[in-house]
Design an enzyme around this catalytic site. Structure first.
Site, mmCIF file in Angstrom:
data_model
loop_
_atom_site.group_PDB
_atom_site.id
_atom_site.type_symbol
_atom_site.label_atom_id
_atom_site.label_comp_id
_atom_site.label_asym_id
_atom_site.label_seq_id
_atom_site.Cartn_x
_atom_site.Cartn_y
_atom_site.Cartn_z
ATOM 1 N N GLU A 45 0.890 -1.156 0.000
ATOM 2 C CA GLU A 45 0.000 0.000 0.000
ATOM 3 C C GLU A 45 0.932 1.211 0.000
ATOM 4 O OE1 GLU A 45 -2.686 0.040 3.444
ATOM 5 O OE2 GLU A 45 -2.572 2.232 3.472
ATOM 6 N N ARG A 49 0.738 9.938 1.545
ATOM 7 C CA ARG A 49 1.101 10.895 2.596
ATOM 8 C C ARG A 49 2.207 11.818 2.125
ATOM 9 N NH1 ARG A 49 0.840 6.593 7.663
ATOM 10 N NH2 ARG A 49 -1.038 5.714 6.779
ATOM 11 N N LYS A 132 -10.715 -1.846 6.209
ATOM 12 C CA LYS A 132 -9.508 -1.761 7.042
ATOM 13 C C LYS A 132 -9.987 -1.414 8.455
ATOM 14 C CE LYS A 132 -5.397 1.237 7.330
ATOM 15 N NZ LYS A 132 -4.312 1.798 6.508
HETATM 16 C C1 3PG Z 1 -1.662 2.594 8.338
HETATM 17 O O1 3PG Z 1 -1.952 3.561 7.623
HETATM 18 O O2 3PG Z 1 -2.198 1.497 8.188
HETATM 19 C C2 3PG Z 1 -0.706 2.796 9.447
HETATM 20 O O3 3PG Z 1 -0.010 3.987 9.350
HETATM 21 C C3 3PG Z 1 0.216 1.658 9.690
HETATM 22 O O4 3PG Z 1 0.429 1.701 11.043
HETATM 23 P P1 3PG Z 1 1.817 1.337 11.684
HETATM 24 O O5 3PG Z 1 2.808 2.370 11.177
HETATM 25 O O6 3PG Z 1 1.581 1.446 13.159
HETATM 26 O O7 3PG Z 1 2.159 -0.033 11.244
#
Ligand code: 3PG
Length: 221
Positions: A45, A49, A132
């Site tokens: 993914e 950002r 999600k």
């Molecule tokens: C996401 O968008 O799914 C998260 O930023 C992932 O979270 P993590 O950095 O805590 O793994």
């Protein structure tokens, strides 16, 4: 070419782990993709950002050795950009009806984020069966996922947010979970440093942890 939701879900359910990638410079995109494939996690993914996210997707467009989606997609215009760049699935942190509608129009799979029963009900009413669960660890973790799953037995979840090697297997063991997302195997610092070997190592470590866990589970039946 579009890839059906059934096919996307089949592939993600098989891989089980969806790396959440933040790129600051798109020039490392292919090396990053090589590292994911080498480590046995052939999907990603790529988040919007950073501006580099879209550029990276474009750079990876021709690759057939991994399934690519766009993350942090917040509006219909970004769905268009992601779809034009070849993203096969679109992930959002929350539920945005405009995002889901445009995904349908563009023939890309939408995986919006939910963390409450109301959001989940809205997603289900919009015809979705895959969401999600975000931010998983902060929104109640596995027990919240179990509680949400109760009234919506047909829904399959991709928990993400706070998942780590220590807790990922407990999520993946849940029958309503189709895959788990996270950034632990793609640390932003390693990407910035161009340390793709480290990323391949972390992916391979995750893959073997999953394989070992699966083996143990099968052995205990
Ligand atoms: C996401 O968008 O799914 C998260 O930023 C992932 O979270 P993590 O950095 O805590 O793994």
């Amino acid at each position: 070419m579009t890839t059906s939701t059934a096919t996307v879900m089949e592939i993600l359910s098989e891989i089980q782990i969806v790396p959440v990638v933040v790129l600051d410079d798109p020039s490392g995109a292919n090396e990053l993709a090589d590292a994911l494939v080498e480590g046995g996690i052939s999907c990603a993914e790529i988040t919007f950002r950073t501006a580099a996210g879209l550029e990276a997707l474009k750079a990876l467009r021709g690759r057939t050795d991994l399934l690519l989606g766009a993350g942090t997609v917040l509006n219909a215009a970004d769905v268009d950009l992601a779809a034009d760049a070849g993203a096969k699935f679109i992930v959002s942190p929350g539920f945005g009806p405009d995002v889901v509608t445009r995904c349908r129009e563009r023939g890309v799979t939408a995986i919006p984020g939910i963390s409450t029963a109301s959001e989940l009900q809205t997603a289900v009413a919009a015809g979705l069966r895959h969401v999600k669960f975000f931010p998983a660890e902060h929104a109640g973790g596995l027990s919240m996922l179990t509680a949400l799953s109760g009234p919506f037995p047909e829904v399959r979840f991709m928990p993400s947010g706070g998942l780590r090697p220590e807790n990922v297997n407990t999520y993946l063991d849940h029958p309503a979970v189709f895959a788990a997302g996270g950034s632990w195997m793609v640390p932003r610092a390693a990407i910035i440093a161009g340390d793709f070997q480290e990323i391949a190592r972390l992916c391979a470590q995750t893959r073997s942890q999953l394989t070992e866990h699966k083996g143990k589970n099968q052995g205990s039946i």
